[in-house]
Design a protein around this motif. Structure first.
Motif, PDB file in Angstrom:
ATOM      1  N   ALA A 139      -3.865   4.831  -1.001  1.00  0.00           N
ATOM      2  CA  ALA A 139      -4.893   4.747  -2.044  1.00  0.00           C
ATOM      3  C   ALA A 139      -5.205   3.280  -2.320  1.00  0.00           C
ATOM      4  CB  ALA A 139      -4.392   5.443  -3.308  1.00  0.00           C
ATOM      5  N   PRO A 140      -6.044   2.676  -1.483  1.00  0.00           N
ATOM      6  CA  PRO A 140      -6.299   1.231  -1.597  1.00  0.00           C
ATOM      7  C   PRO A 140      -6.935   0.816  -2.921  1.00  0.00           C
ATOM      8  CG  PRO A 140      -7.280   2.167   0.415  1.00  0.00           C
ATOM      9  CD  PRO A 140      -6.787   3.310  -0.382  1.00  0.00           C
ATOM     10  N   TYR A 141      -7.458   1.785  -3.674  1.00  0.00           N
ATOM     11  CA  TYR A 141      -8.097   1.471  -4.947  1.00  0.00           C
ATOM     12  C   TYR A 141      -7.081   1.180  -6.048  1.00  0.00           C
ATOM     13  CZ  TYR A 141      -6.912   6.402  -5.279  1.00  0.00           C
ATOM     14  OH  TYR A 141      -6.228   7.583  -5.240  1.00  0.00           O
ATOM     15  N   LEU A 142      -5.791   1.454  -5.786  1.00  0.00           N
ATOM     16  CA  LEU A 142      -4.776   1.255  -6.834  1.00  0.00           C
ATOM     17  C   LEU A 142      -4.519  -0.230  -7.073  1.00  0.00           C
ATOM     18  CD1 LEU A 142      -2.107   3.990  -6.000  1.00  0.00           C
ATOM     19  CD2 LEU A 142      -3.718   3.973  -7.922  1.00  0.00           C
ATOM     20  N   SER A 143      -4.182  -0.561  -8.300  1.00  0.00           N
ATOM     21  CA  SER A 143      -3.972  -1.956  -8.674  1.00  0.00           C
ATOM     22  C   SER A 143      -2.620  -2.462  -8.173  1.00  0.00           C
ATOM     23  CB  SER A 143      -4.075  -2.072 -10.203  1.00  0.00           C
ATOM     24  OG  SER A 143      -2.908  -2.573 -10.745  1.00  0.00           O
ATOM     25  N   ILE A 307      -8.337   1.320 -16.162  1.00  0.00           N
ATOM     26  CA  ILE A 307      -8.646   0.041 -15.514  1.00  0.00           C
ATOM     27  C   ILE A 307      -7.375  -0.599 -14.953  1.00  0.00           C
ATOM     28  CG2 ILE A 307      -9.445  -2.323 -15.924  1.00  0.00           C
ATOM     29  CD1 ILE A 307     -11.391  -1.153 -17.992  1.00  0.00           C
ATOM     30  N   ASP A 308      -6.275  -0.466 -15.706  1.00  0.00           N
ATOM     31  CA  ASP A 308      -5.023  -1.064 -15.234  1.00  0.00           C
ATOM     32  C   ASP A 308      -4.591  -0.457 -13.899  1.00  0.00           C
ATOM     33  OD1 ASP A 308      -4.952  -2.735 -17.360  1.00  0.00           O
ATOM     34  OD2 ASP A 308      -3.389  -1.665 -18.476  1.00  0.00           O
ATOM     35  N   VAL A 309      -4.865   0.815 -13.713  1.00  0.00           N
ATOM     36  CA  VAL A 309      -4.419   1.495 -12.499  1.00  0.00           C
ATOM     37  C   VAL A 309      -5.478   1.416 -11.392  1.00  0.00           C
ATOM     38  CG1 VAL A 309      -3.750   3.749 -11.561  1.00  0.00           C
ATOM     39  CG2 VAL A 309      -2.835   2.984 -13.764  1.00  0.00           C
ATOM     40  N   VAL A 310      -6.753   1.533 -11.779  1.00  0.00           N
ATOM     41  CA  VAL A 310      -7.847   1.455 -10.804  1.00  0.00           C
ATOM     42  C   VAL A 310      -8.848   0.410 -11.316  1.00  0.00           C
ATOM     43  CG1 VAL A 310      -9.636   2.746  -9.560  1.00  0.00           C
ATOM     44  CG2 VAL A 310      -7.517   3.889 -10.229  1.00  0.00           C
ATOM     45  N   PRO A 311      -8.627  -0.866 -10.973  1.00  0.00           N
ATOM     46  CA  PRO A 311      -9.434  -1.950 -11.573  1.00  0.00           C
ATOM     47  C   PRO A 311     -10.939  -1.802 -11.345  1.00  0.00           C
ATOM     48  CG  PRO A 311      -7.499  -2.841 -10.448  1.00  0.00           C
ATOM     49  CD  PRO A 311      -7.545  -1.386 -10.113  1.00  0.00           C
ATOM     50  N   ALA A 312     -11.352  -1.192 -10.233  1.00  0.00           N
ATOM     51  CA  ALA A 312     -12.785  -1.111  -9.940  1.00  0.00           C
ATOM     52  C   ALA A 312     -13.550  -0.298 -10.980  1.00  0.00           C
ATOM     53  CB  ALA A 312     -12.999  -0.505  -8.557  1.00  0.00           C
ATOM     54  N   ILE A 313     -12.822   0.466 -11.790  1.00  0.00           N
ATOM     55  CA  ILE A 313     -13.491   1.279 -12.809  1.00  0.00           C
ATOM     56  C   ILE A 313     -14.151   0.405 -13.873  1.00  0.00           C
ATOM     57  CG2 ILE A 313     -12.924   2.780 -14.770  1.00  0.00           C
ATOM     58  CD1 ILE A 313     -11.176   4.367 -12.926  1.00  0.00           C
TER      59      ILE A 313
END
Lengths: 392, 455
Positions: A139-143, A307-313
């Protein structure tokens, strides 16, 4: 007076699915819904198919976590039910089971993850613990703040907008009658067995009754002179604008309130158990007929966790926040099964009923027809029988 | 800013200005919040501060409003919060709480009294071809012309039922643009007959009728055809508008302005839980109110088009009444004094609203709206077609159930554009009492990063 084998109160996922199962098996069924089909938590929830032990079961100490871990047995069955549902209904429910990650950001959370995975593996659920880099490889989207994750290959999500209407359509096609905008005002036991159900402009006799009315279940149980320890809770959910596919998984957090997924349409749905405030009645008590109000800290806290977990959000627009009202039971486990002191009266409520709903419905329908019910023992209302010592 | 304001006014148009002028100079903490950087509202949409627009809104009809705007801009004890979108409005124990997206981030504003004066928007009219680039609301065209003298097309067709399209066409022509034609779907005889039924109302607003007549004369001189009983059926084009199919045949144009009426911006009072009722024949929701324009929510007043679309003059009068009412509730005026002060404004309010009611019947789009075809998108945020929505309506659910079943109204506009069309369709099948969509936070889309607690 009209007579049916089973009257079902509540046009949510469990009610419609049970109506479908029962009528397919040849029973005569009437489903009664106070509002529209799918108007309550079944249509308002965020559509998670979560089979790992939920964070809410883990945050109140080991004793409760131990008790709750028994629900994993039902989750295992639910995986199979969801895999077969679209085919069985011949409908596109946007079921996606591309896997789920429950993440940890601190050492304490990592320890919690490991204890959780041990419990799950003991119950036979396929879950593995991976480190942050392994999680980001999936899951490359993860922070970068994600230190570890539990990965379940079966988790995912489905579309709450379409599941219950498809079940209702299948129930109708199999011969069930569905009555909407009809509130039930009386549930009476008949001499010699069976029940009378009455509301505005209708009344009928039913051999058995299922109350599957979410947050309204406790109030409906009072019509049968029963206590049912179910408490309404109002949960916030948020939707971003639609965006290109970026999160194929269900993402949850073991130490913070967060659940996150991307819908078929492209919106990211963000929830995870942040409360809204229920409307109150002037004399005390909650007013479920009025809208819950958003708690500002719930909104900002939920979005921060996302946001902390998926910054792109962070750069996406929020287009809608809403509150769904469900019920939790005194011990947090759902209440599903027959009330021992009132044979023929069945209950199915108490949360987790999107993920576990199709399974509850299949098992209740089978048990109503005299089939085995052992799988429901851990969620049976029998555990609250002591509350009804003076009732019934 | 004070911990809690005495008054927050949402909207810096004629209603908000009039209220502020009655509340200023009395030692109150007052803020006026508006999405535009500069005050004026849609009617006096100002050019950006760095622009010079020669002869900005020079017409006589704007003189009074410009005078009020100048007085408002001269106030020095009102905080002007321009470029701010209010996302949420909710009652609290001691007033109301607003959440606003400001140029500096998200700001929570608490106020004992809130006046919602958020104006109106053009009725969105789904018809075949309406999602092609080049299709706009007449109000959208006017906003470009007014604020920047920019004409958003080479050859503009205006179509609808509302006489405002004459004014928009005149402004386009005066700014040097070309108007292909102005089409009124309804016959002229009916419009005149309606006006003739209310001669006194018409007479009291003679300047407005004169403005319409003068617009007609300007258009005639410019050779712009104005047709009545000429419905618009469809808009044609591949990648953008190239023409329109009308009751007068095919008309070549590259821009179409739709002008079938206006609906109140009702999101904020609905979010706050105020009692609403159906607005005029164009649809939408108006806020129910008492003698002082107070809504059913304690501390929340409304003025201007949020009460039902009635134009700038009625808005200014209503703003004055609401402002005096709030001052009265704050104990600044005795009841008799407030009543005396409000009297001339009440008279103006009633006169202008009577005219607006007449205009509503003249411009009534009922029975004159173009018919969508099966593929026409009713909800363009979520791409939901007319056919899909008709199918959902047959299932018997409420507007909320149809929203859940089809995604109609779930997009970025929160149903502002599709709700009137959906409620019209429900009305057609005898379900006209539907309460509409539940208003959801946020009233405007906002970046998640701005709303999250600081990391």
């Amino acid at each position: 007076m009209k007579r049916v084998d089973v009257a079902i109160v509540g046009g949510g996922l469990v009610g419609c699915a049970t109506a479908w199962r029962l009528s397919t098996a040849g029973a005569s069924v009437e489903l009664i819904e106070a509002a529209d089909i799918n108007a309550g938590a079944s249509g308002q929830n965020a559509g998670s198919l979560h089979f790992q032990i939920e964070r809410r079961f883990l945050e109140n100490g080991d004793a409760l976590a131990e008790q709750a871990s028994s629900i994993v047995a039902l989750s295992r069955i639910a995986v199979e039910d969801w895999r077969g549902l679209e085919t069985a209904l011949n409908a596109d429910l946007h079921v996606s089971m591309a896997g789920g990650l429950m993440v940890a950001e601190t050492a304490d959370h990592v320890a919690l993850l490991e204890r959780k995975a041990t419990r799950e593996q003991r119950e036979g659920l396929k879950v593995r613990t991976i480190d942050g880099d392994a999680a980001r490889a999936i899951a490359p989207y993860l922070s970068a703040s994600v230190l570890a994750a539990n990965h379940s290959a079966d988790e995912g999500h489905a579309d709450p907008r379409t599941v219950t209407p498809a079940l209702a359509a299948a129930a109708r096609a199999a011969g069930a009658t569905i009555r909407t905008h009809s509130a039930v005002h009386a549930i009476g036991r008949r001499a010699g067995g069976g029940f009378t159900i009455a509301g505005n402009g209708f009344s009928l006799h039913a051999d058995q009754v299922l109350i599957a009315a979410g947050a309204w279940t406790a109030a409906l149980c009072t019509l049968a002179n029963l206590h049912m320890p179910l408490y309404p809770v109002a949960l916030l959910m948020n939707a971003t604008e639609r965006t290109a596919p970026m999160v194929p998984h269900l993402v949850q957090h073991v130490g913070r309130r967060l659940s996150l997924k991307q819908t078929h349409a492209g919106n990211l749905l963000i929830g995870g158990g942040w409360p809204s405030r229920l409307a109150q009645l002037p004399g005390g008590g909650f007013d479920l007929s009025r809208r819950a109000t958003m708690i500002p800290d719930s909104l900002s806290g939920n979005l921060r966790a996302a946001i902390d977990v998926v910054p792109a959000i962070s750069r996406l627009n929020l287009i809608r926040s809403w509150t769904g009202v469900t019920a939790i039971s005194a011990d947090q486990l759902p209440i599903v099964g027959q009330v021992p002191r009132m044979p023929g009266l069945w209950i199915a409520a108490g949360g987790s009923a999107f993920t576990l709903g199709p399974t509850f419905a299949r098992l209740v329908a089978s048990a109503m027809a005299g089939g085995p019910s052992e799988a429901l023992d851990i969620v049976s209302p029998a555990r609250f029988e002591h509350l009804n010592g003076f009732m019934g | 800013m004070a911990d809690i304001l005495d008054v927050a006014i949402v909207g810096g148009g004629p209603a908000g200005q009039a209220a502020a002028l009655h509340l200023a100079g009395r030692g109150l903490d007052i803020a006026v919040i508006d999405e535009q950087p500069r005050p004026g509202g849609q009617i006096l949409r100002q050019p950006p501060a760095s622009f010079t627009v020669p002869g900005w809104l020079a017409g006589r009809g704007y003189a009074r409003l410009k005078h009020q705007l100048a007085r408002f801009e001269a106030l020095d004890d009102i905080r002007w919060l321009g470029g701010c979108s209010v996302l949420d409005l909710a009652p609290t124990m001691d007033g109301l709480s607003l959440l606003a997206a400001t140029p500096g981030g998200i700001s929570r504003i608490r106020a004992r009294h809130v006046l919602v004066a958020t104006g109106c928007q053009d009725l969105a009219v789904p018809l075949p071809g309406w999602t092609l680039p080049g299709v706009m609301s007449a109000g959208g065209i006017q906003a470009f012309v007014k604020s920047q003298r920019f004409i958003p097309g080479e050859r503009i067709l205006l179509a609808g039922t509302h006489p405002l399209q004459l004014i928009v066409a005149e402004q386009v022509v005066r700014a040097g643009g070309e108007v292909a034609a102005i089409l009124f779907a309804q016959p002229r005889a009916g419009m005149i007959a309606t006006a003739m039924r209310h001669p006194l109302i018409a007479l009291r607003r003679a300047p407005d009728l004169a403005a319409a007549a003068s617009a007609m004369a300007t258009l005639r001189r410019a050779g712009v055809p104005v047709r009545f009983g000429a419905p618009l059926h469809a808009i044609s084009g591949m990648d953008r508008v190239t023409g329109a199919v009308t009751g007068m045949g095919e008309i070549a144009c590259d821009t179409v302005g739709l002008c079938y009426g206006f609906v109140p911006q009702s999101a904020l009072p609905r979010m706050a839980g105020a009692r609403m009722h159906k607005a005029g024949p164009a649809g939408g929701w108006a806020c129910a109110h008492d003698h002082w324009l107070r809504s059913s929510v304690v501390g929340l007043s409304v003025a201007g088009e949020a009460l039902g679309v009635a134009g700038a003059a009625a808005a200014a009068a209503g703003g004055a009444i609401a402002g005096i009412g709030i001052a009265r509730d704050l104990g600044l005026f005795a009841p008799e004094q407030a009543e005396r002060m409000a009297r001339p404004h009440r008279h103006a309010f009633d006169t202008h609203r009577a005219f607006a009611a007449m205009l509503d019947s003249i411009a009534d789009p009922t029975g004159h709206l173009p018919r969508p075809d099966a593929e026409t998108l009713l909800c363009r945020c979520e791409d939901v077609s007319f056919e899909t929505i008709c199918g959902a309506i047959e299932q018997g659910g409420s507007a909320n159930a149809i929203k859940l079943a089809t995604r109609c109204g779930m997009g970025a506009c929160q149903g502002r554009n599709c709700e009137p069309a959906l409620l019209r369709l429900l009305g057609d099948v005898g379900r006209g009492d539907d309460p509409g969509f539940t208003a959801r936070f946020p009233a405007r889309p906002v970046a998640i990063g701005d709303l999250a607690e600081s990391g």
